[in-house]
Enzyme design. Structure first.
Site, PDB file in Angstrom:
ATOM      1  N   ARG A 172      27.032  60.311  78.421  1.00  0.00           N
ATOM      2  CA  ARG A 172      26.361  61.588  78.633  1.00  0.00           C
ATOM      3  C   ARG A 172      24.894  61.364  79.016  1.00  0.00           C
ATOM      4  NH1 ARG A 172      27.809  64.432  73.143  1.00  0.00           N
ATOM      5  NH2 ARG A 172      26.389  66.042  73.945  1.00  0.00           N
TER       6      ARG A 172
ATOM      7  N   HIS B 220      34.495  49.802  70.873  1.00  0.00           N
ATOM      8  CA  HIS B 220      35.600  50.760  70.875  1.00  0.00           C
ATOM      9  C   HIS B 220      35.479  51.817  69.777  1.00  0.00           C
ATOM     10  CE1 HIS B 220      37.425  46.713  69.425  1.00  0.00           C
ATOM     11  NE2 HIS B 220      36.640  47.183  68.489  1.00  0.00           N
TER      12      HIS B 220
END
Length: 464
Positions: A323, A353
């Site tokens: 973002r 992850h």
């Protein structure tokens, strides 16, 4: 268009229809540029002003034809000073028109000494367009609108693009002589050609090399066709510049996207806004980047990113979400199912992850364990987390901001970090484990779990 959005504000390849036309016109470096607005003019003017505050507009209160529109534009210019020199007129719904074609039109107009030069094209289907009528010598004698044309004239395939180069003074004079005795009761700009020709002035033409350039957009089918044409043009330019586009048919780019040679774009990729892909970087498959820079040699796979900076040789994805405000350093990693926002990740640092990193700074060569969450929001305000260099944080950590983990520190798996961790320390923030033996047999008698536990207890030690 059957839309609340004015036609000329519909977008293809990252720019509005009128924005594409203005951009092409600006390649001529015009002394003055004015856009004539009418329907939904408040929206159109706001859009143009946001793109370039120097763009001027003229208002056509009533849509009384193309000649009337140009007359309004000339009056806006004449309010400042007399209109002279060459006036180029373009249509606001022809997004495929190029500056190169406009330059060729202006050059032909000047070289031939024309009073007016019309941009024309040979098209497969001329329905709906004004036809170019020539004499035996090939000179343009008239432009006949489709509605006013007879069968013989409608058979002509050379059409008027609606784009012209005029002698400014002659144009202003001729517009005052245009009549409205036609099927639409409007002032046709094309009538100026006949007026100037009757007065003994020269009327010429410049033929566009690709008829698709002059295509006007009047519905969403044509909008999609123009998008595909422009997209193909952009990708061809990129490939000729040394970029590998594995599958152009499934790749979409905006006009503002830039590449370096030896970049690779894999199928199913959308590159939007001010995105830049550096040399030897690979993007995709199935990736959407907007306003994102990708450093040399980086690899971005199955990722959505907006307003991010991806450093050289960094690894992103698969299935990552970067973002705005995300900055990955050289050889950093944002791995599978990782989301980042307003985060600065140092060189060589890895978030491999299943983690969320928001409002954070992480130093160099640190490793963030799986399933970590940077808890940045207290319900009212956002807070910042800082993790130093060469840190190792355990899996399933919660960093409750504001909090700092010092250089070289470790945190244990399953910890909720609410206090600062000094450099070189190990932070353990979890409850003490307690085993209650026999609980299943007492609380879940006869269950599959109880039977499995009983069988395990009855096995001789060392057997399984």
């Amino acid at each position: 268009m059957k839309s609340k959005t004015p036609k000329v504000l519909h977008e293809i390849c990252g720019r509005s229809l009128v924005g594409h036309v203005v951009s092409a016109a600006q390649e001529l470096t015009p002394e003055r540029l004015v856009v004539v607005v009418g329907h939904a003019r408040e929206q159109v003017v706001a859009h143009l002003t946001a793109a370039d505050a120097a763009i001027r507009t003229a208002v056509q209160e009533e849509q009384n034809g193309t000649g009337h529109a140009v007359r309004m534009g000339l009056e806006e210019l004449a309010a400042e000073r007399a209109v002279d020199g060459t006036v180029i007129v373009v249509c606001g719904d022809t997004p495929l028109l190029t500056g190169e074609t406009l330059q060729a039109l202006a050059a032909t107009h000047a070289a031939d000494g024309n009073a007016v030069t019309v941009l024309t094209a040979e098209v497969p289907d001329a329905a709906g367009y004004g036809r170019i009528v020539r004499d035996a010598a090939g000179a343009v004698t008239a432009i006949v609108e489709h509605k006013d044309a007879d069968d013989a004239t409608r058979a002509i395939r050379e059409i008027n693009s609606g784009v012209f180069a005029f002698d400014g003074a002659l144009l202003a004079d001729a517009l005052g002589k245009v009549r409205t005795d036609n099927s639409q009761g409007e002032e046709y700009l094309t009538d100026v050609l006949g007026i100037l020709r009757a007065a003994g002035h020269r009327v010429g033409a410049s033929v566009a090399g690709d008829h698709r350039e002059i295509a006007g957009i009047n519905n969403r089918v044509q909008l999609a066709e123009a998008r595909r044409t422009l997209n193909d043009r952009l990708l061809e330019r990129a490939m000729l510049g040394g970029v590998t586009v594995v599958d152009p048919a499934s790749t979409l780019v905006d006009v503002t996207v830039t590449f370096e040679a030896d970049a690779v774009v894999h199928p199913g990729t959308q590159l939007l806004g001010a995105t830049h892909v550096s040399a030897d970087a690979e993007v995709g498959p199935n990736t959407r980047l907007r306003d994102t820079s990708v450093g040399a040699g980086a690899r971005v796979d199955n990722t959505v990113a907006e307003g991010a900076e991806i450093g050289a040789e960094a690894l992103v994805g698969p299935f990552a979400y970067l973002r705005p405000g995300t900055r990955l350093g050289v050889k950093a990693k944002a791995g599978t199912y990782v989301e980042m926002k307003n985060a600065s990740i140092g060189a060589g640092t890895k978030v491999p992850h299943l983690s969320y990193v928001g409002d954070a700074t992480i130093g160099e060569h640190s490793n963030i364990g799986a399933a970590s969450v940077f808890v940045n929001y207290d319900g009212r305000d956002k807070h910042h987390t800082t993790i130093g260099s060469h840190c190792r944080t355990g899996s399933d950590n919660m960093f409750v901001a504001p909090v700092t983990v010092g250089d070289g520190a470790y945190t244990a798996a399953g910890s909720v970090i609410t206090k600062d961790v000094p450099p070189g320390s190990l932070a353990v923030a979890r409850g003490q484990q307690r085993n209650i033996e026999g609980w299943v047999a007492r609380k879940r008698p006869g269950s599959a779990a109880a039977k499995a536990a009983q069988a395990a207890a009855s096995e001789p030690e060392g057997e399984s």
